[in-house]
Design a protein around this motif. Structure first.
Motif: not given
Lengths: 296, 235
Positions: A169, A175-176, A178-179, A182-183, A185-190, A192, A296, B50, B70, B86, B88, B91, B99, B103, B148
């Protein structure tokens, strides 16, 4: 009545070990997307670390829970780097063959190292390997026994679970994780670092199994074959909880612990059946509610 | 600020981009338009690391960032609003925004201020700060995805198909927000299938066809180009 309470108590105490074993596997399956059939072998390694540290170095197994966790974390990172990494995002059959191979390798390596001795238990037993006898409502006839060791282990397991949820949490790596779960691709773009997250998540995954292994070496006798059954049980609990549902794993572990204890007590010849009941329940869950029993 | 030089890209053995060269000047909006499958998203993915390019180079602020990982590219100040949002799903809105910031070193320290800014840009997100992102509508998710990305305090914002699947009134909101972001000094590279709207907004546009750039010019030039009118604008 006291049998019933005893059954519940035993089941609850047993569930702590299932919780951390299974949350470990759920991290591998959900976050790293590795179907790790060798999960139980890492538990077995943890059990032997606990045993050997106690017999040779005299280290209390409760301390070894942490030590084995750290050692196997690094073992997991190395395993990930040299093997798991190569089968990510390839067809699942590659993962199954690889992790099954690792399972057989570790299992047989342990067998060779263990030699002729069929099983191992701590000798002398640690001081806390005794039972508390509790008399309910002041009546000596309604007494139940609680193993002090199992009680301590359960509390430690809960502590580990709480710590893990806190990490997920509140920390950057949590957080990485969980990201990524959950997603991806989304994790890569932020931003992570997905590769590093996989590596650490896999390390944590097997470290949890190893911690559970050390707990087991305190309360049961251990052997090189013990791993695979726990792999299967952990998969069973994950199916019951629903994939990707870590909190559900807690409830499913509790349910399974209690059911196992009940079958062991009430069904004639029950201890033999209690393992099988796991898989009967999974079969029923998959037919009736394949998305898992817990919200969940 | 951003320059792509002769980029070739493949998905497996299939070539998706041929010899792509694009220039984005500081504090402008540049638009890439083209049909579905033309390779617009692939360009965005190359820039944000990516996927890797087989040939060619990407320069950002004068530095070669070709095929960097990336997370390193994010840290340099390029934020990506990917196609399909994309976000989360498990969350909350707030956590999703967080998020976006944690980073990137420069963004983390000013996170509280940036969140306020995102909330003024999209008041809807403020109302739903505790809601799980997975339970929101398409338009709200799009706002969240843009928010985001802004949380990273980017110098360059890559926005991929923001209007896809949105009701017309929300499309207007989203484009308004893009303009607003530009005013704050952020440079924008926009990929859109809504050709008219995006070229109107853009100071420069590129037309992508089957993985190749077939036409480029100022937004206005492209809107008046007879070939463009026939092929994309339905006149």
């Amino acid at each position: 009545m006291e049998t019933f309470i005893q059954v519940i108590v035993n089941g609850v105490l047993q569930s702590g070990i299932y919780m951390i074993t299974t949350i470990g596997l759920a991290i591998a399956v959900g976050i790293v997307t590795i179907i790790n059939l060798s999960h139980g072998e890492f538990l077995m390694i943890g059990a032997f670390i606990g045993y050997l540290f106690y017999q040779i170095l005299g280290i209390d197994p409760l301390i070894s829970i942490v030590l084995a966790g750290m050692i196997v974390f690094f073992l997991g990172v190395v395993t990930y780097e040299v093997s798991m990494k190569k089968v990510l995002f390839t067809p699942e059959i590659n993962q199954l063959i690889l992790t099954f191979g690792i399972s057989i390798f570790l299992h047989n390596l342990a067998k060779i190292l263990a030699g002729a001795k069929p099983s191992f238990s701590l000798h002398p037993e640690p001081a806390y390997s005794k039972a508390w006898n509790i008399n309910l409502i002041g009546d000596a006839k309604l007494g139940i026994g609680i193993s002090v060791a199992k009680f301590i282990i359960f509390i430690v397991a809960l502590g580990i679970v709480i710590g893990l949820f806190y990490i997920l949490k509140n920390t950057k790596i949590g957080k990485s994780m969980r990201a990524v779960e959950q997603n991806r691709y989304g994790a890569s773009v932020v931003g992570v670092n997905v590769v590093n997250t996989f590596r650490i998540a896999f390390g944590i995954s097997v470290a949890l199994a190893a911690s559970a292994g050390v707990m087991l070496c305190i309360v049961v006798s251990i052997d090189p074959h013990m791993g695979f059954g726990y792999t299967l049980k952990a998969f069973a609990i994950i199916m019951m909880a629903g994939l990707g549902n870590l909190k559900g794993v807690l409830w499913a572990s509790l349910t399974m612990g209690i059911i196992e204890s009940a079958v062991g007590t009430y069904v004639p010849g029950g201890t033999g059946w209690s393992d099988g009941v796991f898989f009967l329940i999974i079969l029923i869950v998959l037919i009736v509610k394949p998305e898992g029993l817990f919200k969940k | 600020m951003l320059e792509l030089k002769n980029i070739d890209a493949y998905y497996g053995l299939v070539q998706a981009l041929w010899d792509i060269s694009i220039k984005v000047e500081k504090q402008t909006i540049v638009s890439i338009v083209g049909a579905n499958g033309a390779g617009k998203t692939t360009i965005m993915r190359i820039i944000s690391g990516i996927i890797k390019s087989k040939k060619g180079q990407v320069f950002f602020d004068g530095e070669d960032i070709t095929n960097k990982e990336s997370h390193k590219i994010v840290n340099r100040g390029i934020a990506h609003v990917p196609e399909g949002r994309q976000i989360f799903p498990h969350m909350s809105v707030y956590e999703n925004l967080e998020m976006g910031a944690i980073f990137r070193d420069e963004a983390k320290s000013v996170m509280a201020d940036t969140i306020d800014y995102v909330y003024t840009l999209f008041p809807r997100l403020k109302e739903r700060t505790k809601q799980l992102a997975g339970t929101m509508s398409g338009g709200e998710r799009q706002m969240l995805a843009i928010g985001r990305a802004l949380m990273a305090k980017p110098k360059l914002l890559l926005i991929d198909e923001p209007s896809l699947g949105l009701a017309p009134s929300l499309v207007i909101d989203v484009f308004k927000a893009v303009k607003e972001v530009l005013k704050q000094g952020v440079t924008v590279l926009l990929v859109e299938q809504n050709v008219q709207k995006s070229l109107k907004l853009a100071s420069r546009g590129y037309v992508l066809d089957n993985g190749r750039i077939t036409l480029s010019g100022t937004g206005k030039e492209l809107l008046e180009n007879p070939h463009m009118k026939a092929a994309y604008l339905g006149h």
